[in-house]
Design a protein around this motif. Sequence first.
Motif, PDB file in Angstrom:
ATOM      1  N   HIS A  31     -38.325  12.114 -31.745  1.00 16.21           N
ATOM      2  CA  HIS A  31     -37.100  11.740 -31.015  1.00 16.21           C
ATOM      3  C   HIS A  31     -36.012  11.203 -31.935  1.00 16.21           C
ATOM      4  N   VAL A  32     -35.659  11.984 -32.919  1.00 15.62           N
ATOM      5  CA  VAL A  32     -34.604  11.570 -33.839  1.00 15.62           C
ATOM      6  C   VAL A  32     -33.250  11.637 -33.138  1.00 15.62           C
ATOM      7  N   GLN A  33     -32.479  10.577 -33.258  1.00 14.63           N
ATOM      8  CA  GLN A  33     -31.122  10.552 -32.719  1.00 14.63           C
ATOM      9  C   GLN A  33     -30.181  10.121 -33.832  1.00 14.63           C
ATOM     10  N   GLN A  34     -29.201  10.933 -34.113  1.00 12.76           N
ATOM     11  CA  GLN A  34     -28.244  10.564 -35.154  1.00 12.76           C
ATOM     12  C   GLN A  34     -27.241   9.579 -34.586  1.00 12.76           C
ATOM     13  N   LEU A  35     -26.998   8.483 -35.296  1.00 12.53           N
ATOM     14  CA  LEU A  35     -26.111   7.446 -34.767  1.00 12.53           C
ATOM     15  C   LEU A  35     -24.698   7.557 -35.307  1.00 12.53           C
ATOM     16  N   THR A  36     -24.543   7.884 -36.576  1.00  9.40           N
ATOM     17  CA  THR A  36     -23.191   8.007 -37.132  1.00  9.40           C
ATOM     18  C   THR A  36     -22.986   9.432 -37.627  1.00  9.40           C
ATOM     19  N   SER A  37     -21.731   9.836 -37.689  1.00  5.28           N
ATOM     20  CA  SER A  37     -21.429  11.120 -38.312  1.00  5.28           C
ATOM     21  C   SER A  37     -20.026  11.026 -38.890  1.00  5.28           C
ATOM     22  N   ASN A  38     -19.854  10.106 -39.806  1.00  5.29           N
ATOM     23  CA  ASN A  38     -18.532   9.888 -40.394  1.00  5.29           C
ATOM     24  C   ASN A  38     -18.387  10.572 -41.744  1.00  5.29           C
ATOM     25  N   GLY A  39     -19.432  11.246 -42.203  1.00  2.00           N
ATOM     26  CA  GLY A  39     -19.322  12.002 -43.442  1.00  2.00           C
ATOM     27  C   GLY A  39     -19.241  11.153 -44.685  1.00  2.00           C
ATOM     28  N   SER A  40     -19.370   9.856 -44.531  1.00  4.99           N
ATOM     29  CA  SER A  40     -19.276   8.973 -45.690  1.00  4.99           C
ATOM     30  C   SER A  40     -20.685   8.521 -46.101  1.00  4.99           C
ATOM     31  N   ILE A  41     -20.777   7.364 -46.732  1.00  2.28           N
ATOM     32  CA  ILE A  41     -22.075   6.820 -47.134  1.00  2.28           C
ATOM     33  C   ILE A  41     -22.362   5.610 -46.255  1.00  2.28           C
ATOM     34  N   ASN A  42     -23.449   5.654 -45.512  1.00  9.16           N
ATOM     35  CA  ASN A  42     -23.826   4.556 -44.630  1.00  9.16           C
ATOM     36  C   ASN A  42     -25.197   4.063 -45.071  1.00  9.16           C
ATOM     37  N   LEU A  43     -25.341   2.732 -45.194  1.00  3.56           N
ATOM     38  CA  LEU A  43     -26.547   2.186 -45.811  1.00  3.56           C
ATOM     39  C   LEU A  43     -27.080   0.986 -45.038  1.00  3.56           C
ATOM     40  N   ASN A  44     -28.358   0.733 -45.242  1.00  7.65           N
ATOM     41  CA  ASN A  44     -29.009  -0.524 -44.883  1.00  7.65           C
ATOM     42  C   ASN A  44     -28.761  -1.027 -43.459  1.00  7.65           C
ATOM     43  N   PRO A  45     -29.224  -0.288 -42.436  1.00  2.65           N
ATOM     44  CA  PRO A  45     -29.123  -0.834 -41.082  1.00  2.65           C
ATOM     45  C   PRO A  45     -30.053  -2.028 -40.918  1.00  2.65           C
ATOM     46  N   ASP A  46     -29.642  -2.986 -40.083  1.00  3.42           N
ATOM     47  CA  ASP A  46     -30.507  -4.129 -39.780  1.00  3.42           C
ATOM     48  C   ASP A  46     -30.331  -4.476 -38.306  1.00  3.42           C
ATOM     49  N   PHE A  47     -31.457  -4.624 -37.592  1.00  7.16           N
ATOM     50  CA  PHE A  47     -31.388  -4.913 -36.164  1.00  7.16           C
ATOM     51  C   PHE A  47     -31.092  -6.386 -35.923  1.00  7.16           C
ATOM     52  N   SER A  48     -30.326  -6.654 -34.876  1.00  2.07           N
ATOM     53  CA  SER A  48     -30.202  -8.022 -34.400  1.00  2.07           C
ATOM     54  C   SER A  48     -31.519  -8.436 -33.762  1.00  2.07           C
ATOM     55  N   ALA A  49     -31.648  -9.733 -33.510  1.00  4.56           N
ATOM     56  CA  ALA A  49     -32.931 -10.248 -33.022  1.00  4.56           C
ATOM     57  C   ALA A  49     -33.340  -9.588 -31.711  1.00  4.56           C
ATOM     58  N   ASN A  50     -32.377  -9.230 -30.859  1.00  4.05           N
ATOM     59  CA  ASN A  50     -32.746  -8.609 -29.594  1.00  4.05           C
ATOM     60  C   ASN A  50     -32.804  -7.084 -29.692  1.00  4.05           C
ATOM     61  N   GLY A  51     -32.534  -6.539 -30.852  1.00  4.78           N
ATOM     62  CA  GLY A  51     -32.656  -5.102 -31.049  1.00  4.78           C
ATOM     63  C   GLY A  51     -31.508  -4.293 -30.468  1.00  4.78           C
ATOM     64  N   ARG A  52     -30.499  -4.948 -29.934  1.00  2.00           N
ATOM     65  CA  ARG A  52     -29.435  -4.192 -29.270  1.00  2.00           C
ATOM     66  C   ARG A  52     -28.294  -3.843 -30.213  1.00  2.00           C
ATOM     67  N   GLU A  53     -28.208  -4.554 -31.311  1.00  2.00           N
ATOM     68  CA  GLU A  53     -27.104  -4.292 -32.223  1.00  2.00           C
ATOM     69  C   GLU A  53     -27.648  -4.008 -33.621  1.00  2.00           C
ATOM     70  N   LEU A  54     -26.878  -3.210 -34.339  1.00  3.52           N
ATOM     71  CA  LEU A  54     -27.192  -2.929 -35.731  1.00  3.52           C
ATOM     72  C   LEU A  54     -26.014  -3.382 -36.576  1.00  3.52           C
ATOM     73  N   ILE A  55     -26.316  -3.970 -37.740  1.00  2.67           N
ATOM     74  CA  ILE A  55     -25.262  -4.073 -38.736  1.00  2.67           C
ATOM     75  C   ILE A  55     -25.614  -3.093 -39.844  1.00  2.67           C
ATOM     76  N   TYR A  56     -24.612  -2.552 -40.485  1.00  2.00           N
ATOM     77  CA  TYR A  56     -24.881  -1.661 -41.599  1.00  2.00           C
ATOM     78  C   TYR A  56     -23.688  -1.652 -42.526  1.00  2.00           C
ATOM     79  N   THR A  57     -23.880  -1.144 -43.717  1.00  2.00           N
ATOM     80  CA  THR A  57     -22.841  -1.102 -44.727  1.00  2.00           C
ATOM     81  C   THR A  57     -22.373   0.335 -44.855  1.00  2.00           C
ATOM     82  N   SER A  58     -21.067   0.526 -44.814  1.00  2.00           N
ATOM     83  CA  SER A  58     -20.546   1.887 -44.877  1.00  2.00           C
ATOM     84  C   SER A  58     -19.340   1.968 -45.799  1.00  2.00           C
ATOM     85  N   PHE A  59     -19.205   3.134 -46.441  1.00  2.00           N
ATOM     86  CA  PHE A  59     -18.053   3.417 -47.295  1.00  2.00           C
ATOM     87  C   PHE A  59     -16.994   4.194 -46.533  1.00  2.00           C
ATOM     88  N   LYS A  60     -17.072   4.213 -45.206  1.00  2.00           N
ATOM     89  CA  LYS A  60     -16.212   5.168 -44.509  1.00  2.00           C
ATOM     90  C   LYS A  60     -14.746   4.818 -44.615  1.00  2.00           C
TER      91      LYS A  60
END
Lengths: 256, 429, 193
Positions: free
Chosen positions: B190-219
């Motif tokens: 069940h792969v789901q792609q989350l971003t498609s900005n064509g840039s470099i996106n790195l290091n997702p991290d879930f919030s404690a409740n799992g509803r939010e992600l932070i990540y680093t992007s060069f977009k």
Amino acid sequence: MIPVPAQKKPDLGDMVMLSIIIHLLLVLLLIRLSSQQWRRAVTPPVYYVDLVNLPVAHPRAGTSAPAGNNRPAPVATPPVKEAMQLPVKGGKVAKVKAPSLKPPPPRQGAESDREFQERLARLQRQTEERHEASALEALRQKVATAGKGTGQGGSPVANESEAGSDYASYIQSRLKDAFASTIAHQSRAPEVLVRISIARNGRLAGYRIERSSGDPLFEAAVARAIAKAEKTFPPPPDGKVFEQAYLFRPQGVAKK
Amino acid sequence: MNKVLFIMTLLGLLLPAVLSAQEGYLEVTAPGNRQIQLAIAPPQSLTGAAKPEVAKEIAEVLQFDLTLAGPFAVRAGAINQGTSGIRHGEFDFAVWQAAGAELLIKSGYTLAADSVTVEYRLYDVIKQQELAAKRYTGRLADLRRITHTFADEVLLAITGERGPFSGKIAYVSKVTGNKELSLMDYDGYHVQQLTSNGSINLNPDFSANGRELIYTSFKKGKSDLYRRELFTGSEVRIASYSGTNGFGAWAPDGKRIAISLSKDGNAEIYLLNKDGQQLARLTTNPAIDVSPAWSPDGARLAFVSDRFGSPQVFIMAADGTGVRRLTINGSYNAFPRWSPKGDRISYCRQQEGGFQVHLINPDGSDDQQLTSEGNNEHPRWSPDGRFIVFSSRRNGREALYVMRSDGGGQTRISRGKGEDSHPVWSPRW
Amino acid sequence: MRQKQLGYLIILGGVLLLSSACAKKEVVKSEELAPPAVAAKPAEPVPLPAPVKEEAVQPQPLQETKIAEAPVKEEAKPVQAEIVLSRIAFDFDSYILTQPARETLKINAELLLKNPSLKVQIEGHCDERGSDEYNLALGEKRARHALDYLVLLGVPASRLSIVSYGKEKPADQGHDEAAWAKNRRAEFVIMGR
């Protein structure tokens, strides 16, 4: 030719002394190690059974060894390799029979050499103190019992029949066999103390966990071992309900 | 000789006297740590027509999850007369016991027009007891997820702690040619792609409740930190300080984010709130300070610094005091992550041939190497601490793997053709 | 692309909505069980948890995706320029400017001084060994050292900027020492007049 320096031949008496001291220390070490659990134990209905099959501890110790006279009358139950299955006591006795001047290896490899030496030294001090006091008292007892001609000087006081203790160790061996096929644990050194009651017909009347390990995987393994072993329980002797506490733990795991 | 006699007598007297103090219990010991024999009976159709794919999928998911778990030796498949009913009393435990099973999972399903109802029952074969019984209804497409959820329950029933199998893994996938964020089941389905900005996106991290992600992007041309609401897709750039905005680590309390920023000239570790405002600066050092990782109680941070010459893992309090070096051996140590129970810290050490995953106690003792093959990076703990998910190049392309926290059961979970990295295991949704 | 993403979000939302809605909390009744043969306790009723616990999450209509992937802001972009600035190389885990690197920077500085309208972004890069984030910081140090040296040689700092890509943009995709040596570099990208 270089002359080989003549080695001083050790006196036989010294050798014997040394051997005896080492054996004494060994026994005391053993007692001390085990007694750490005993302190936590619940008061039991049955006295120890581990020495049942021991041979005379030392050929020259004569009547003072507890074993021979202590052997119970044969019971219907087969003597399921008990001597082999009692690693602690059995192992030590084997060493007594084959004296060695080297310091014995630490039990189960659980402690380093240094710790062992320290423990030895500590034990030595303690025993020396205890000796003076207990020697006189023990000798007095010896004289008293010798007078009765039982030849059981110093043997432990039994609360139950010898047949009962043999039954307990038979059940222990059945549990051991079953436990070997069910053991599983996720914590490092779990211990579960279970009081088992066996009804007059040999069925499991129930069991109670008296001390839990907090490791459900281990607890379940113990429960499965009891359920498996139950099928092999014979009825207890004398038509009485049998009750005994058993401590389950993984073999060779250092105690906490 | 009198002395000898004396001591011999003492020995004889003392031994039984002291032994008579032995009271209480008899010991029952056994060597080793066996796996529990767990049998998975073929899933049955409870009412209506049978559908072999459904039965196959249920059995496969249970077998995969529970084999990975560690305590079980799992066997799936029928035995003679073993398939009559799934409820207690409807089948004979004896045949399963004869087959060597100690635990048994029976399951049955009922298919409706657009849904499936699955009932799972876990039995102790020896005690002939039911340990867990659950019924789930959902879309047929969610069958795997439903089954993962029951596998979680099996671990709860047997080990006292729920499994993590129903969790998701967010990661960076290069399947499009760019490093984009993706989400998948922990076993790669069940792969789901989350971003498609064509840039470099790195290091997702879930919030404690799992509803939010932070990540680093060069977009937007340089590395900035973004926060994304997973279920809505809305997102906001929360840190775009001048210079490099590094990888964010969400605090266990969900209110703070630890991150390295170079806005003051050189990579230092800061605390931000979840909207990116600076709360505190934790390090002040001309060396590189990066990769903060929270202890589960939020009181301490592990991080990477080259202040002594080469990158090493350090520990400090969450206010920046009490900095102490953790890793002593190795010339390049990075990727620290604290275990959810707080007792171990995973990190990677660079050796001949690449990074290897290690564990170490927070006091620096008991260092243990878990991997030995290929280059292994980005280790992250499962929320229950049983597993570590990581990326590895052991078979050429970088792919995601999962292993038990003792290094056992290393299993590839990436199923796609792209390169996968930066995994993070979600908390339970 | 946005359509596709919308699709994914709808699927994700749908999964959550359906599974939270459909999963009924049922109780497996103990009376369904035949009396056990041997001493087993009657199975206790077990409340069923919903497969999806996050019932509070209401998948929203997806208008938010508008913000989600905002087009890249029109910031400075690389342009075709009449001059070429050579890249410089670094040693492993080092941002020290080597002698050849300083020679190259001198040439670059002269070119920049001859073309006073050009603005340059210095990109710092690393080889693939080492951690991503450490390399981001290391790449930035490489770029900053190159910038500092150019300023020392007279190029106004206002014409220079830096960015670090860490190990994310290798010049050579190989996995050997030759490729790594090529990838440990700073590049000079002309951003406009």
